[in-house]
Design a protein around this motif. Sequence first.
Motif, PDB file in Angstrom:
ATOM      1  N   ARG A  10      77.459  14.664 -19.614  1.00  0.00           N
ATOM      2  CA  ARG A  10      77.093  15.808 -20.427  1.00  0.00           C
ATOM      3  C   ARG A  10      76.201  16.754 -19.632  1.00  0.00           C
ATOM      4  NH1 ARG A  10      72.751  16.905 -23.569  1.00  0.00           N
ATOM      5  NH2 ARG A  10      71.842  14.864 -23.210  1.00  0.00           N
ATOM      6  N   HIS A  12      74.060  20.103 -20.751  1.00  0.00           N
ATOM      7  CA  HIS A  12      73.705  20.848 -21.938  1.00  0.00           C
ATOM      8  C   HIS A  12      74.508  20.284 -23.117  1.00  0.00           C
ATOM      9  CE1 HIS A  12      71.589  23.946 -23.934  1.00  0.00           C
ATOM     10  NE2 HIS A  12      72.692  24.561 -24.352  1.00  0.00           N
ATOM     11  N   ARG A  13      75.332  21.104 -23.775  1.00  0.00           N
ATOM     12  CA  ARG A  13      76.088  20.554 -24.905  1.00  0.00           C
ATOM     13  C   ARG A  13      77.552  20.331 -24.568  1.00  0.00           C
ATOM     14  NH1 ARG A  13      73.830  24.824 -28.404  1.00  0.00           N
ATOM     15  NH2 ARG A  13      71.630  24.319 -28.547  1.00  0.00           N
ATOM     16  N   GLN A  14      77.900  20.562 -23.300  1.00  0.00           N
ATOM     17  CA  GLN A  14      79.304  20.422 -22.927  1.00  0.00           C
ATOM     18  C   GLN A  14      79.573  19.095 -22.243  1.00  0.00           C
ATOM     19  OE1 GLN A  14      81.986  23.059 -21.379  1.00  0.00           O
ATOM     20  NE2 GLN A  14      80.773  24.890 -21.699  1.00  0.00           N
ATOM     21  N   GLU A  15      80.813  18.629 -22.381  1.00  0.00           N
ATOM     22  CA  GLU A  15      81.179  17.390 -21.719  1.00  0.00           C
ATOM     23  C   GLU A  15      82.089  17.694 -20.540  1.00  0.00           C
ATOM     24  OE1 GLU A  15      82.499  14.171 -24.179  1.00  0.00           O
ATOM     25  OE2 GLU A  15      81.119  14.752 -25.781  1.00  0.00           O
ATOM     26  N   ASP A  90      72.912  15.722 -17.440  1.00  0.00           N
ATOM     27  CA  ASP A  90      71.944  15.420 -18.486  1.00  0.00           C
ATOM     28  C   ASP A  90      72.087  13.996 -19.007  1.00  0.00           C
ATOM     29  OD1 ASP A  90      70.573  17.808 -18.467  1.00  0.00           O
ATOM     30  OD2 ASP A  90      72.094  18.814 -19.675  1.00  0.00           O
ATOM     31  N   ARG A 127      86.617  15.933 -29.319  1.00  0.00           N
ATOM     32  CA  ARG A 127      85.895  16.288 -28.104  1.00  0.00           C
ATOM     33  C   ARG A 127      86.805  16.942 -27.081  1.00  0.00           C
ATOM     34  NH1 ARG A 127      83.981  10.528 -26.628  1.00  0.00           N
ATOM     35  NH2 ARG A 127      83.073  11.486 -24.755  1.00  0.00           N
TER      36      ARG A 127
END
Lengths: 157, 675
Positions: A10, A12-15, A90, A127
């Motif tokens: 991950r 930030h908020r992205q995978e 992250d 996702r």
Amino acid sequence: MSTSMVVIFRLHRQEYAVDIAGVQEIVRLVKITHVPRAPRHIKGVINLRGNILPVVDLHGFFSLPPRVNSERTRIVIIRSGGRTMGFIVDEVLEVRSFNLDALEPPPYLEEKKGKNFARGVIRLGERLVMLLNVDVIMNELLQAGEENGRGVCTNGS
Amino acid sequence: MDMSKYTQVFLDEARDYIQRINDSLLALEADPQGNRTVLNVIFRSVHTLKGMSATMGYSAMAEFTHQMENLLQKLRNGEVEPGEEVMDILFASLDVLEKMMDDIAAGGKGEVDTSDLRQRMLALLEKGADEVEPEPVKKKEEIVIEDEISFNEYESRLITEGKKRGFQAYHITVFIRENCLLKAARAYMVFRKLEKLGEIVKTVPSVQDIEDEKFNRSFEVILLSNRQPEEIRQALVSIAEVEELRIVLVGVEIKEESGAISPPAQDEAVPTNKKSGQIVCQDNRCELRTQKVRTVQTVRVDIDRLDTLMNMVGELVIQKTRLEQIGRQQGNSELNEALEQLGRLTWDLQNVVMKVRMVPLEHVFNRFPRMVRDLARKLGKKVNFVVEGQETELDRTVIDEIGDPLVHLLRNALDHGLESPEEREKAGKNPVGTVKLAARYEGNNVIIEVKDDGRGIDVEKVREKIVAGGLLPREEAVQLSDEEVLNYLFQPGFSTAEKVTDISGRGVGLDVVKSKVESLSGSIELFSTPGKGTTFQIQLPLTLAIMQALMVQTGNEIYAIPLSYITETTNITPGDIKVVQNQETMILRDHVLPLIRLHEYFEVPEEPRSLNEYAVVVVKKGEKKVGLVVDQLLGQQEIVIKSLGNSLPPISALAGATILGNGQVALIIDVPSLF
């Protein structure tokens, strides 16, 4: 049908995902030594068992909000094309196999100057995971150094 | 059979032999009527080269060495005198051999045009033949051929124990006819016969390889036997297609030739010499001289592997330091004791690894006698060239780089330093000049000196040049000390073209020498006394992998500054910093010192701390000085230098990195790039 193991992490908020074949290991965040005049998104270097490796700030590279270090922050050590670099992420989420045939084309937004940083998008239910093209990213990172000469240092850490 | 993997070994060994021949030739030239051992060494080395090249299939080289051998044989028999022409031919032959080596190294077959030299050799040989009856010499003479086979511990024990029981170790080389179809079968028969006569200790190549026919024309066997060599020979010559035999007592050689079955006028590259064979073993009364079995072995190792080893040892040291820190925190005395032991071990290990990387200066020095000789002849000067301390060891990387600067200095000494014999005699000096190349240890450094007893440098003339070249106004030039004046010779392009002759030409390229030496973290100094001579003194660190550095901190970053660049350290308060033309400076003992704030210069990400006092490290490059402003000094430390790796583009301000005791990376500042 060709399946492939990928490491999903991950930012930030992205995978994002990278092919596990290129992943040497995943280490905890250690003190990164700042390198002056290094290419732009290279945060500095770390010591990995006696070898000195550059580490990359992917947040900056993908223009994400600045990174905040946490307990879960990791450095994913990736080898590609004779180079070894650490990518700061992250959180490492999982390692799983994935059917490459089901890979969807990358969204146009991720194409910078016609360079494909993503090999495609992996869909896992709700996702969406971007499978990264590590080689292209590494080339771009080093290129940035040549263009910038005296690279601008990224804002804080 | 694929020989390519042996090519490197061949090249390495052949170069060793060529070097040995070179050294011996120089010795022979210096003392032509001296002892015959020198000549024997040359002969043996050439002979071995011939055998090696023939085995590898480099027929041009085998043929050429054969030719050399013929000439040397005449020399040895006294049919030819080692006069100037002979020596010249022999030296020229060495050059040809070198060329062949280069060609082979480049993937060729070692085919070099040798017709000229061969003509000269032939002419000489014929001349020799005319003068002296080419009758085989009857005097008894021993030819000890060096054993090419080395033994491992087990093998040498077998041999020594065998000797105690009255067995002799024979080194048998069996040559099988070239067109033999079933070489392995013949080899098998040889083994069968030998096994009846004694015990086979070792074969070269291995038995397996021989059975697989993985050998060229010959193979070697070490046999422990209580039989006479003649008996062994008889047993083996009866085997069909065994063309030749060489039986050597280990440490001692008895050369034999199975003349009975050897076809006449064989290929020139047959690695046995008829004449010498007869000399050694007359009427089967072979004189034996026992020598110790050679057990000291060497291994050639790729330098990369050593670097990896070094790397890992460095890492071990770091882990050890980490453990020690933990040990201190725990306060466990038992643990600390064990850690102390570990500390000693790693220290020893580090030393051993450092030693492995060390190479004696001999590797560089040994090509100089020849160069000096040739140069002296060309210049018409008489030189006594003295080499001292060639056993002094330096790091491999330094060894590889120091050759060229030394060549330069030696050429300078010969060309410009030494006077002509007539001039020397006029000055009341020995017409034969002396050039000395000497190396020695001094603390953690190695000193290499190039010294001549020539005319020396006229300081006043150099001073004139400084003024004439517009480097300094006269008033300032006059105030320079002699030493400072001489230092100007190291300035780039200081003396050029026609100025050369006046001040004996020094200065041309000395800047190159200086920068090379400095790139090896060394320094060079020059001393000269008019009429007495000149000395160049080079100081080099023992190794480039480890150096002394001052660790400094600014913000959270730690940097290493190589100690060799530091002249002093001092402190400064912000108020003492003066800005002159946008440049921050300070006054240090009445001199203006430009300052560089490392924090800004290295773009350290966090905000600079504001302190009441900063530390200043004064570093120099040549005559220029600059002060580096840092937050604090952390002390002096020995650091292991590591490269930043190939995953980063080269960064000019950095000379590499090192790993601190806590595992963190500290960057090493490339001081020259700051100027």
